[in-house]
Design a protein around this motif. Structure first.
Motif, PDB file in Angstrom:
ATOM      1  N   LEU A 382       0.812  -1.218   0.000  1.00  0.00           N
ATOM      2  CA  LEU A 382       0.000   0.000   0.000  1.00  0.00           C
ATOM      3  C   LEU A 382       0.849   1.273   0.000  1.00  0.00           C
ATOM      4  O   LEU A 382       0.600   2.176  -0.809  1.00  0.00           O
ATOM      5  CB  LEU A 382      -0.956  -0.021   1.195  1.00  0.00           C
ATOM      6  N   PRO A 383       1.863   1.402   0.880  1.00  0.00           N
ATOM      7  CA  PRO A 383       2.672   2.632   0.824  1.00  0.00           C
ATOM      8  C   PRO A 383       3.365   2.837  -0.519  1.00  0.00           C
ATOM      9  O   PRO A 383       3.453   3.958  -1.019  1.00  0.00           O
ATOM     10  CB  PRO A 383       3.695   2.435   1.959  1.00  0.00           C
ATOM     11  N   ARG A 384       3.869   1.728  -1.112  1.00  0.00           N
ATOM     12  CA  ARG A 384       4.525   1.858  -2.414  1.00  0.00           C
ATOM     13  C   ARG A 384       3.533   2.273  -3.492  1.00  0.00           C
ATOM     14  O   ARG A 384       3.872   3.034  -4.402  1.00  0.00           O
ATOM     15  CB  ARG A 384       5.195   0.533  -2.795  1.00  0.00           C
ATOM     16  N   LEU A 389       1.797   6.785  -7.139  1.00  0.00           N
ATOM     17  CA  LEU A 389       0.804   7.746  -7.623  1.00  0.00           C
ATOM     18  C   LEU A 389       1.221   9.174  -7.301  1.00  0.00           C
ATOM     19  O   LEU A 389       1.009  10.087  -8.115  1.00  0.00           O
ATOM     20  CB  LEU A 389      -0.563   7.433  -7.007  1.00  0.00           C
ATOM     21  N   LEU A 390       1.806   9.384  -6.121  1.00  0.00           N
ATOM     22  CA  LEU A 390       2.234  10.735  -5.750  1.00  0.00           C
ATOM     23  C   LEU A 390       3.390  11.218  -6.620  1.00  0.00           C
ATOM     24  O   LEU A 390       3.581  12.423  -6.797  1.00  0.00           O
ATOM     25  CB  LEU A 390       2.643  10.771  -4.276  1.00  0.00           C
ATOM     26  N   ILE A 396      -1.621  13.714 -10.275  1.00  0.00           N
ATOM     27  CA  ILE A 396      -1.868  14.652  -9.180  1.00  0.00           C
ATOM     28  C   ILE A 396      -2.650  15.868  -9.669  1.00  0.00           C
ATOM     29  O   ILE A 396      -3.646  16.280  -9.047  1.00  0.00           O
ATOM     30  CB  ILE A 396      -0.537  15.089  -8.541  1.00  0.00           C
ATOM     31  N   PHE A 397      -2.241  16.449 -10.785  1.00  0.00           N
ATOM     32  CA  PHE A 397      -2.913  17.659 -11.252  1.00  0.00           C
ATOM     33  C   PHE A 397      -4.289  17.359 -11.856  1.00  0.00           C
ATOM     34  O   PHE A 397      -5.167  18.211 -11.838  1.00  0.00           O
ATOM     35  CB  PHE A 397      -2.026  18.411 -12.243  1.00  0.00           C
ATOM     36  N   PHE A 623      -7.092   1.598  -7.632  1.00  0.00           N
ATOM     37  CA  PHE A 623      -6.537   2.349  -6.509  1.00  0.00           C
ATOM     38  C   PHE A 623      -6.364   3.824  -6.872  1.00  0.00           C
ATOM     39  O   PHE A 623      -6.592   4.711  -6.036  1.00  0.00           O
ATOM     40  CB  PHE A 623      -5.205   1.734  -6.090  1.00  0.00           C
ATOM     41  N   ALA A 624      -5.972   4.095  -8.129  1.00  0.00           N
ATOM     42  CA  ALA A 624      -5.821   5.484  -8.571  1.00  0.00           C
ATOM     43  C   ALA A 624      -7.156   6.218  -8.545  1.00  0.00           C
ATOM     44  O   ALA A 624      -7.231   7.383  -8.123  1.00  0.00           O
ATOM     45  CB  ALA A 624      -5.221   5.520  -9.979  1.00  0.00           C
TER      46      ALA A 624
END
Length: 734
Positions: A382-384, A389-390, A396-397, A623-624
């Protein structure tokens, strides 16, 4: 060995003659695994789009010395004339049903079109309930339960709060799990929320709206004692918030897992159209909610009980709860077939291997981690997943741009009917119906048209973002229409003095010489329209002494009204129950440009969603979408209604007075309401335009040779088979 005669189909080569192999076929997990199986979405064997199998262990030269395989007796009985079938790892076609109950008649619905139908029904019900009924009845709920606009805005935002809480969990684990089961249980939960939302109607006492006869005329008993008039119904807002919370929890899988489930089970070029149809149903839902909800508001909330107040009266409360009962029951029924769908539809494997990646390429190459078939199946990934995505600036935009659009959509959908009600002096049901007429063609048409344009022009990710930018700029220009507004209908003691002069310092002054002897109290609000086209707070404040009924429309008519200017009509002054009708000359222009704003706002929704799906890797799509919805709701959906409600409260001229306590707003200042709407629209539209520009500039598409499964993919994302059709002897359509 005889060479097979081949012809093309949508899923690749179709062998019309059996191949002559002489060695045993390799077992699962041995050397006979099709090429590219290791990169499959779930680790299963996934043949290439042209159906050619290749050894995963031995080299091509090794396979030349021995025959590939000999068909088993069962395989010999299966004719190849039907073409290659893409089946799951267990060798069986996934069936539609519940557990072991999989009747043959249900398999007719076990197609992408069948899934689309039930998901459209679910999104229609969700839109009709959350964005239709709730926004339609918001004024009635405020009136019935003595709520202020910011409190009703908090009710609307509870939906997005629940979604934010659940999105990470649902999109991450549901994206790698059995999506239809997550979807079905979500729709079931959503139906429960609708039933809970209607519960306060049955647990509270009867609504006692004092009629014209009870309100009385000049000199009568005007109000009940404060001990009886005081109300504590505002506490029911927590029940409404809980119902909305269940709505949000139930709808979370619908717009994350539902979108990716459709995307995985249809051809890449058809995906925008399927998603557009899905979202069009979600847009038509609110439109139907406004129209049907407006009809229900014409029915008195206490069904079977007679009342002599009309829907035009501001004390009227319609049957706001009927729609929630019907939508809740329908959601419970729709959840049953959705729960029966398999994890993957029959034949969907061929679409997966034909897909061309358009994911944003990171400089450090870390985006390739997501192609690992085991990635994302455990909590430790999950963190990866979040980090990948970040590190994707395009994603992000796009999320930030979606948040700005969501703020305006959430605010205007919640308070749009109230805006029309105030600007054009309409009743709550008329305003809801009017707003529905705007949303049906503009919102629904714009949503479907956006997906159609992406498919029609075969737009890639960068072209899709440019289309979103064009739509945002167009709606930005159209939003300047809020510079104009319709003037408030003159109201004695509120917008002007009784003699027509301006109020000193803008303070209310409901008492004048013409009604000083009537003993009128501010707790009793029942507006009437005099023959001088001026509204009065109540028949008492108009100085009326007698009341009759108009046989043509059933409205109360008041006579001998001492405050009504008799110069407009010879004889004694008269007044009719209800608001004065507005004859605003700017009404057509305002409605026309509101239509344009709604059209272009929704026109960019499906292209923006498609760009989000394409700028991330396949395994991160669900997830995205979950992360995007968290950003959109946290920055847009949650603060939107609250911010708009607070701004609308600032434009209030006349508050309800309940024995010294402030209740809901009766009259708004139209110029201030338009000014605040314009400011909010400009700020968020400029931000949205900026975010789309940055997303377009920072997007880095993959090199053509990096496309998995097809190195020479065409521009529309189809396989290389379609580019080399002239070399094939025959063509066949599915």
């Amino acid at each position: 060995m005889a060479m097979p005669q081949n012809s093309t189909r949508e899923n690749g080569f179709c062998f019309t003659q059996p191949l002559d192999f002489s060695c045993p076929c390799p077992r699962a997990g041995e050397a006979g695994r099709p090429l590219g199986a290791a990169g499959g979405r779930d680790g299963r064997s996934t043949p290439l789009s042209n159906g050619i199998a290749s050894s995963g262990a031995a080299s091509p030269s090794d396979s030349c010395s021995q025959p590939l395989c000999t068909p088993t007796p069962a395989e010999e009985e299966t004719p190849f004339q039907e073409g290659i079938k893409y089946v799951s790892a267990d060798g069986e076609e996934p069936a539609c049903g519940w557990g072991g109950f999989t009747p043959g008649c249900l398999q007719l619905c076990n197609t992408s079109k069948g899934v689309l139908f039930f998901l459209c029904a679910a999104s229609f019900l969700q839109g009709m309930t959350v964005n239709g009924f709730i926004n339609t009845v918001i004024t009635s709920i405020e009136r019935r339960f003595d709520l202020r606009s910011y409190q009703s805005g908090l009710i609307a935002s509870s939906y997005d709060i629940a979604a934010c809480v659940c999105l990470t969990f649902v999109s991450y684990f549901g994206g790698n799990g059995h999506k239809p089961r997550w979807l079905g249980w979500g729709v079931l939960l959503m139906g429960s929320g609708s039933l809970l939302f209607a519960l306060p109607h049955f647990t509270t006492g009867r609504y006692e709206a004092r009629s014209a006869a009870q309100v009385g005329v000049c000199g009568g008993n005007q109000s009940l004692p404060c001990s009886q008039a005081a109300s504590s119904l505002s506490g029911y807002r927590f029940v409404f918030m809980l119902g909305q919370f269940l709505h949000g929890m139930g709808a979370t899988p619908l717009y994350t897992l539902g979108v990716t489930y459709l995307d995985e089970n249809v051809k890449t070029s058809y995906s925008p159209v399927y998603i557009a149809v899905f979202y069009t149903a979600a847009i038509l839902g609110p439109a139907a909610g406004y129209l049907v909800g407006g009809m229900f508001l014409n029915i008195y909330t206490e069904i079977g009980r007679e009342t002599d107040i009309a829907p035009e009266n501001t004390l009227w409360v319609g049957a706001w709860w009927i729609g929630f009962l019907g939508a809740g029951a329908a959601s419970l029924l729709i959840s049953i077939p959705i729960l029966g769908y398999p994890q993957r539809l029959p034949g969907s494997q061929r679409y997966i291997v034909m897909r061309v990646s358009e994911a944003h390429q990171l400089k450090d190459g870390s985006h390739k981690k997501a192609s690992d078939p085991d990635f994302g199946k455990t909590v430790k990934d999950l963190p990866r997943s979040v980090l990948l995505l970040l590190k994707n600036p395009t994603f992000i935009f796009l999320c930030l741009a979606g948040a700005t659009e969501a703020t305006l959509i959430a605010g205007m959908s919640t308070f749009g009917p109230k805006f029309l009600e105030s600007q054009f002096s309409l009743s709550a049901s008329e305003a809801a119906t009017f707003f529905g007429y705007l949303v049906v063609p503009a919102g629904g048409g714009g949503t479907f048209l956006g997906g159609f344009l992406v498919n029609k022009f075969k737009l890639r990710c960068s072209g899709i973002i440019k289309l979103c930018l064009l739509c945002t700029v167009s709606s930005l220009l159209a939003i300047f229409i809020f510079f104009i507004h319709c003037p408030n209908m003159p109201m004695a003691g509120v917008t002007q003095m009784y003699n027509g002069s301006a109020l000193p310092g803008g303070h209310l002054n409901l008492t004048a010489a013409c009604n000083a002897q009537c003993g009128c109290l501010q707790e009793t609000y029942s507006p009437v329209c005099g023959t001088d086209d001026i509204m009065y707070y109540s028949p008492c404040h108009a100085g009326c002494k007698e009341v009759t009924e108009n046989l043509r429309n059933g409205k109360k008519v008041y006579h001998e009204c001492s405050c009504v200017d008799k110069a407009f009509q010879p004889g004694s002054g008269k007044a009719e129950a209800g608001k004065c009708s507005s004859s605003c000359a700017k009404k057509p222009l305002l409605l026309c440009f509101m239509f344009v704003v709604i059209l272009f706002t929704f026109l960019s929704s499906i292209p923006a969603l498609t760009a989000t799906l394409r700028c991330v890797s396949d395994r991160q799509r669900s997830f995205a979408l979950g992360i995007q919805w968290i950003v959109v709701r946290t920055l847009g959906g949650i603060p939107g209604p609250i911010a708009f409600g607070s701004m609308i409260d600032k434009s209030c001229l006349l508050w309800q007075d309940q024995c010294g306590e402030q209740g809901s707003c009766y009259i708004y200042q139209n110029s201030a309401m338009s000014r605040y709407t314009l400011i909010a629209g400009l700020v968020y539209k400029v931000l949205g335009t900026t975010f789309f520009v940055v997303a377009c500039l920072l997007y880095k598409p993959p090199a053509p040779e990096s496309a998995p499964g097809s190195s020479d993919a065409s521009e529309n994302g189809t396989s290389d088979l379609q580019e080399h059709k002239p070399s094939l002897p025959a063509e066949e359509d599915l």
